[in-house]
Write an enzyme that holds these catalytic residues in place. Structure first.
Site, mmCIF file in Angstrom:
data_model
loop_
_atom_site.group_PDB
_atom_site.id
_atom_site.type_symbol
_atom_site.label_atom_id
_atom_site.label_comp_id
_atom_site.label_asym_id
_atom_site.label_seq_id
_atom_site.Cartn_x
_atom_site.Cartn_y
_atom_site.Cartn_z
ATOM 1 C CG PHE B 129 -1.988 1.080 1.075
ATOM 2 C CD1 PHE B 129 -3.045 0.936 0.188
ATOM 3 C CD2 PHE B 129 -1.892 2.252 1.806
ATOM 4 C CE1 PHE B 129 -3.995 1.939 0.032
ATOM 5 C CE2 PHE B 129 -2.835 3.264 1.653
ATOM 6 C CZ PHE B 129 -3.894 3.100 0.771
ATOM 7 C CG ASP B 201 -0.216 -1.936 6.628
ATOM 8 O OD1 ASP B 201 -1.275 -2.188 7.239
ATOM 9 O OD2 ASP B 201 -0.089 -0.953 5.870
ATOM 10 C CE1 TYR B 226 -9.552 3.319 6.294
ATOM 11 C CE2 TYR B 226 -8.459 4.424 8.100
ATOM 12 C CZ TYR B 226 -8.479 4.050 6.782
ATOM 13 O OH TYR B 226 -7.449 4.405 5.959
ATOM 14 C CE LYS B 227 -8.031 -0.341 4.718
ATOM 15 N NZ LYS B 227 -8.672 0.252 3.538
ATOM 16 N NE ARG B 376 -10.565 -2.779 -2.497
ATOM 17 C CZ ARG B 376 -9.970 -2.071 -1.537
ATOM 18 N NH1 ARG B 376 -8.678 -2.226 -1.297
ATOM 19 N NH2 ARG B 376 -10.633 -1.192 -0.836
#
Lengths: 418, 418
Positions: B129, B201, B226-227, B376
């Protein structure tokens, strides 16, 4: 005329008095701690519910565009700019003061080192808010003493201590303990003559005094939104960078994706965004930013000079009551009397400051204590009136008359904190 | 048996199905984007209202003690620890991933340089990322290439690229684009044999797969709430540091007052707190932290192995439907089929991925697009059932059958993003 009668007249004539109804101040309380945590405003609560239920709850991921979450740091910054005497393109609302200070300090040092790599001193004051000093020490350990070396002096020695070895002066405009306000314009003039950059911490200024970042020629600033700006506990902080520096292709090491020129291109190489945006790092908390943004709405149309004048008048009203009372000699005032030399708080030293503060709180007057012996009173003019001050003073009078502060439960702790 | 009939039976047998009622999923929507932004849960909304109205609103500054706001980063960390296969004293919830990565990366490098000052390479993957890579580049610019040099390889080359010049390997366990999961335990074994520290990560792992930080011997980690953890848009991130390193008096440059041994002593010299606490910097947002903390409650008693098994089953159910359909040949699957090699998302490449994603959203199926051509789909088992997948697949079938994705309004943008 009685003190209360005078207060009623002053409240009736106060052009800012109507703002009080916007705040959820608990009934029967006088809140003199808005310089530590600003209270909840009704519009903030309403906006939070809207963002929770309608935006996050209903529109979910689409809200980043549909409700412009992605622009929130800059939108809040635009609201902040008018309180700080600058423009939206030089301010960002994000992260904590500590993290923002790291960004602007490393940025300022890098800028200096382009032309003068040996300028390494960061000058600050002995009594600056500690996190500011800790962050300089962190940069110093990170980059080495050759690049960053902290030097501390007393506030009074600041101007006399400026020299060409100094890269950056880092000061807090209004001292968190004494409430003393520095002359930032004068500091900038002296510093700039010696090629020194000035970073100002506005934690106790923003929303309290009429800050004039551009007129004063401040180079960088950071500040807090959870005190006088009422953005909520631990609310995101802000940072400022003068346009003349933004044009210098500034660098800061916290290079996160939100500061990238094209965050959603997901390319492996960092390309900083133009302008102030490059000071963003990670994804900002939309819930936290929403509260700040809604709280800043309350300042729309408020003249900061007028606001600060009211704060000074309210503080003076309290100080006068205390000075005319039989308790006057027990308290030592730390805060200067001159209006130009203070923000919106008064600090008094008293050997039983901790216990007095606790006894006041028990009476619904929320004051603050700072070790070892300071009673700290914040006069926050958006929601405080003159009659509140009468109530606060009468509570203090009762506490001392009844010797409530000598209650063993508070004295026991008093012994620990002094 | 029809697909829908099978789905109904699977849902009826699902031991996690009851958790769905906790979430505010809008009626008629299938939310396949919980790997980007988790939805609002009812208990989160309730707790936010409580903190707003009762704590901030009523108890104001006293809430820092009365409601233990001051401990929130550690309290949330304790809830997180059980999802990450570790203990509360090695986790902190604060700041953003980017900022936390800066802390653990500088800390890891400093630890390496104590004994091997020439180890300077930070090895990562080309498709990590981007913010992770940007942060390494930021550290590199400030410390110099001699102290920190980023080297990128393809995921497949990771193990073969390990060498004694490498100080730190920085990887994301589950790739944000492909959904491919790396074998972190194996990576740690190989890396440690060469004296390399591993930073992971967990943005797409935490709350999705059964992370085992201690068993895998991970050195440092960062991650997102937050995911899959549903902590709210831009919610505070977390960091992990193995106990064996915490005992080494670690340093990190973002030395803020909340990481001080005695924050309220207000002394000018930084003295780091013991343990993980020293990774705190500034004051955390209590509103943002509250949402995370309340969202983590939903994982109480949830077995992460079981949760991930459900995610895999739901994803397989979708993949099977697609593979058995007439659209199978149009899509190229990026995500591995092996269960051990993936998280809780499926990614497909399709030349019209952007337009298909938009047409699905118009039908209430919230999917995600990543440039240039990836559809996705996040399978988040706390609130998704098998019948949702039937609905999602039928929507896809309709979009393609009606050629809805060829609508000029989406094709115009499709041309821009590819």
């Amino acid at each position: 005329m009685s003190l209360r009668q005078r207060a009623k007249e002053l409240d009736a004539a106060d052009p800012l008095a109507h703002l009080r109804t916007q705040f959820a101040i608990p009934a029967g309380k006088v809140y003199l701690d808005g310089n530590s945590l600003g209270p909840l405003a009704h519009p903030v609560r309403e906006r939070m519910q809207q963002v929770l239920a309608e935006q996050w709850g209903e529109d979910l991921i689409e809200s980043w565009n549909k409700h412009s979450w992605i622009d929130l740091p800059q939108r809040s910054a635009a609201r902040l700019a008018h309180l700080l005497g600058t423009q939206a393109d030089q301010v960002l609302c994000c992260d904590s003061i500590s993290v923002n200070l790291f960004k602007v300090l490393t940025s300022a040092l890098e800028l200096q080192h382009r032309t003068e790599p040996t300028r390494n001193v960061v000058l600050s004051t002995q009594d600056n808010f500690p996190t500011d000093l800790y962050m300089v020490q962190g940069v110093s350990e990170f980059l080495g003493q050759h690049a960053c070396q902290l030097q501390l002096v007393e506030e009074e020695q600041l101007l006399a201590s400026l020299s060409e070895e100094i890269a950056v002066v880092l000061v807090t405009e209004v001292n968190f303990r004494s409430g003393r306000r520095l002359d930032i314009e004068k500091l900038c003039q002296h510093a700039h003559q010696l090629g020194i950059l000035v970073i100002v911490d506005l934690a106790h200024s923003a929303g309290s005094v009429a800050v004039e970042l551009e007129r004063w020629q401040v180079d960088f600033a950071v500040g807090c939104t959870y005190k006088y700006l009422n953005g909520g506990p631990g609310a995101p902080a802000f940072l400022y960078c003068a346009k003349r520096h933004l044009e210098q292709n500034l660098k800061q090491p916290l290079q996160g994706w939100m500061g990238h020129a094209e965050p959603f291109a997901f390319t492996p190489d960092y390309v900083p965004a133009e302008g102030i945006q490059r000071f963003l790092s990670g994804t900002p908390s939309i819930l936290a930013m929403t509260a700040v943004d809604a709280a800043l709405d309350l300042f729309a149309g408020v003249d900061m000079q007028q606001l600060h004048q009211k704060a000074l008048a309210v503080a003076d009203f309290f100080a006068e009551a205390l000075e005319n009372s039989r308790w006057a000699t027990e308290f030592t005032r730390l805060t200067p009397t001159q209006h130009s030399e203070r923000g919106s708080q008064l600090s008094y030293s008293h050997p039983h400051a901790y216990a007095i503060c606790q006894a006041l709180i028990a009476r619904g007057v929320i004051a603050d204590f700072r070790a070892p012996s300071y009673l700290r009173l914040g006069f926050t003019p958006l929601y405080l009136g003159f009659e509140d001050i009468v109530n606060a003073f009468e509570a203090l009078d009762q506490v001392l008359s009844n010797a409530e502060h000598l209650d063993p439960k508070w004295q026991k702790l008093q012994g620990k904190v002094t």
